[in-house]
Design a protein around this motif. Structure first.
Motif, PDB file in Angstrom:
ATOM      1  N   PRO A 161       0.807  -1.230   0.000  1.00 12.90           N
ATOM      2  CA  PRO A 161       0.000   0.000   0.000  1.00 12.90           C
ATOM      3  C   PRO A 161       0.836   1.275   0.000  1.00 12.90           C
ATOM      4  O   PRO A 161       0.464   2.258  -0.645  1.00 12.90           O
ATOM      5  CB  PRO A 161      -0.819  -0.119   1.294  1.00 12.90           C
ATOM      6  CG  PRO A 161      -0.932  -1.589   1.530  1.00 12.90           C
ATOM      7  CD  PRO A 161       0.394  -2.135   1.102  1.00 12.90           C
ATOM      8  N   GLU A 165       0.848   3.295  -3.643  1.00 13.72           N
ATOM      9  CA  GLU A 165       0.142   4.578  -3.570  1.00 13.72           C
ATOM     10  C   GLU A 165       1.061   5.745  -3.918  1.00 13.72           C
ATOM     11  O   GLU A 165       0.652   6.693  -4.587  1.00 13.72           O
ATOM     12  CB  GLU A 165      -0.464   4.775  -2.178  1.00 13.72           C
ATOM     13  CG  GLU A 165      -1.618   3.837  -1.879  1.00 13.72           C
ATOM     14  CD  GLU A 165      -2.629   3.773  -3.001  1.00 13.72           C
ATOM     15  OE1 GLU A 165      -3.083   4.850  -3.444  1.00 13.72           O
ATOM     16  OE2 GLU A 165      -2.950   2.664  -3.453  1.00 13.72           O
ATOM     17  N   LEU A 214      -9.476   4.314  -5.350  1.00 10.14           N
ATOM     18  CA  LEU A 214      -8.323   4.936  -4.691  1.00 10.14           C
ATOM     19  C   LEU A 214      -8.065   6.328  -5.242  1.00 10.14           C
ATOM     20  O   LEU A 214      -7.734   7.256  -4.499  1.00 10.14           O
ATOM     21  CB  LEU A 214      -7.088   4.047  -4.869  1.00 10.14           C
ATOM     22  CG  LEU A 214      -7.105   2.741  -4.067  1.00 10.14           C
ATOM     23  CD1 LEU A 214      -6.157   1.717  -4.672  1.00 10.14           C
ATOM     24  CD2 LEU A 214      -6.740   3.002  -2.612  1.00 10.14           C
ATOM     25  N   CYS A 227      -5.236   7.119   0.960  1.00 12.32           N
ATOM     26  CA  CYS A 227      -5.187   6.074  -0.076  1.00 12.32           C
ATOM     27  C   CYS A 227      -4.463   4.846   0.457  1.00 12.32           C
ATOM     28  O   CYS A 227      -4.865   3.710   0.189  1.00 12.32           O
ATOM     29  CB  CYS A 227      -4.481   6.604  -1.323  1.00 12.32           C
ATOM     30  SG  CYS A 227      -5.305   8.000  -2.093  1.00 12.32           S
ATOM     31  N   HIS A 231      -6.037   1.164   0.742  1.00 12.37           N
ATOM     32  CA  HIS A 231      -5.293   0.061   0.125  1.00 12.37           C
ATOM     33  C   HIS A 231      -4.946  -0.999   1.163  1.00 12.37           C
ATOM     34  O   HIS A 231      -5.058  -2.206   0.910  1.00 12.37           O
ATOM     35  CB  HIS A 231      -4.014   0.622  -0.504  1.00 12.37           C
ATOM     36  CG  HIS A 231      -3.413  -0.254  -1.547  1.00 12.37           C
ATOM     37  ND1 HIS A 231      -2.687   0.236  -2.601  1.00 12.37           N
ATOM     38  CD2 HIS A 231      -3.400  -1.602  -1.690  1.00 12.37           C
ATOM     39  CE1 HIS A 231      -2.268  -0.775  -3.354  1.00 12.37           C
ATOM     40  NE2 HIS A 231      -2.682  -1.898  -2.809  1.00 12.37           N
TER      41      HIS A 231
END
Length: 294
Positions: A161, A165, A214, A227, A231
């Motif tokens: 994540p 991201e 997202l 985000c 995630h």
């Protein structure tokens, strides 16, 4: 000329994704090279070339999660530095929404519902058309993503994540804004890149739709950590779903999956209702929604 400029920026926005794929291949090759050296030093010619190759490949398959973890660590460093110096020090646009604790909790619940919905759809496809997902399931097992251990948890729930991201919502999202100042176009481009970096059709397809959600969160709040939170909720839920669904009798599998698809879809709609529509920032209009901070 304007069309050529847009095409050029689209190509530029895909370059970070291409770098991501190169890093994934490179980390796999590094791990494979290490195992080849170990095999050469350990066996010292006692195996035939074919046996040695099979032995190395089996070792690599059993430990592929190390390559995944290595890629995410390098990705965090590379894309984190890129994001920080290119965009991280810029102020958010005036009018950017501020999330509260309830919105953050809604985002976590949204992530869980997205994963339940996706997993149930895949499970239904596996039941109804097993050949369609056979290669995908083998790939997931080979990568060690389906195994619950400390390393897979760290790699999938924490490292992925953060790195992905920074790459997709932090960098590619901004570059995609040069292609068009309409939010939805930039969002589709970064979601496409998000699907692309997953490297296979099945995972890339559902990653694209997750990427849209997202991107919506980033476009609404301009906070990359939100985000990452969404995630993390998606990936973290995937690890525990198998144990959850094992509580139901096997003979009800299809009915249970269909029920969860419907319920999770309704909850996703509710979550988006709670979060609300993305408001245009200062100087934007409803039909011309820039994603750029300047």
């Amino acid at each position: 000329m304007k069309i050529l400029k847009k095409i050029g920026w689209f190509i530029v926005s895909m370059l970070p994704a291409a770098l991501s794929l190169l890093l994934q291949v490179g980390c796999g090759l590094v791990l494979l090279f290490i195992y080849i050296l170990q095999e050469m030093l350990g066996q010292q010619g006692s195996l035939s070339p074919d046996e040695a190759i099979n032995s190395v490949l089996n070792i690599y398959i059993e430990n592929a999660i190390y390559a995944v973890a290595l890629y995410h660590v390098i990705g965090i460093l590379v894309f984190g530095i890129w994001y920080y110096f290119a965009y991280g020090r810029k102020k958010r646009p005036y009018g950017t929404e501020k999330p509260n604790i309830w919105k953050a909790a809604t985002i976590i619940w949204l992530g869980m519902c997205i994963e339940i919905f996706t997993s149930c759809i895949l499970s239904l496809l596996l039941e109804l058309a097993p050949n369609l997902l056979h290669n995908y399931m083998e790939l997931m097992e080979t990568a060690g993503i389906t195994d619950l251990n400390v390393l897979s948890f760290i790699a999938v729930v924490i490292l992925a994540p953060i790195g992905e991201e920074l790459l997709c919502r932090g960098i590619i999202f901004r570059l995609a804004g040069k292609v068009s100042n309409r939010f939805w176009i930039a969002n589709i481009i970064q979601a496409f890149a998000f699907g692309l970096i997953h490297g296979n059709l099945v995972q890339g397809t559902y990653a694209f739709f997750m990427g849209l959600a997202l991107g919506y969160i980033y476009g609404k709040y301009r906070r990359i950590w939100l985000c990452m939170l969404l995630h993390c909720a998606i990936n973290g839920s995937s690890i525990f779903l198998e144990n959850y669904f094992s509580l139901y009798p096997e003979k009800y599998d299809i009915a249970v999956m269909i029920g969860h698809v419907v319920i999770s879809l309704l909850f996703m709609i509710l979550c988006f209702k709670i979060l609300g529509k993305r408001r245009p920032l200062a100087g934007e209009t409803e039909t011309d929604t820039s994603i750029l901070p300047e």
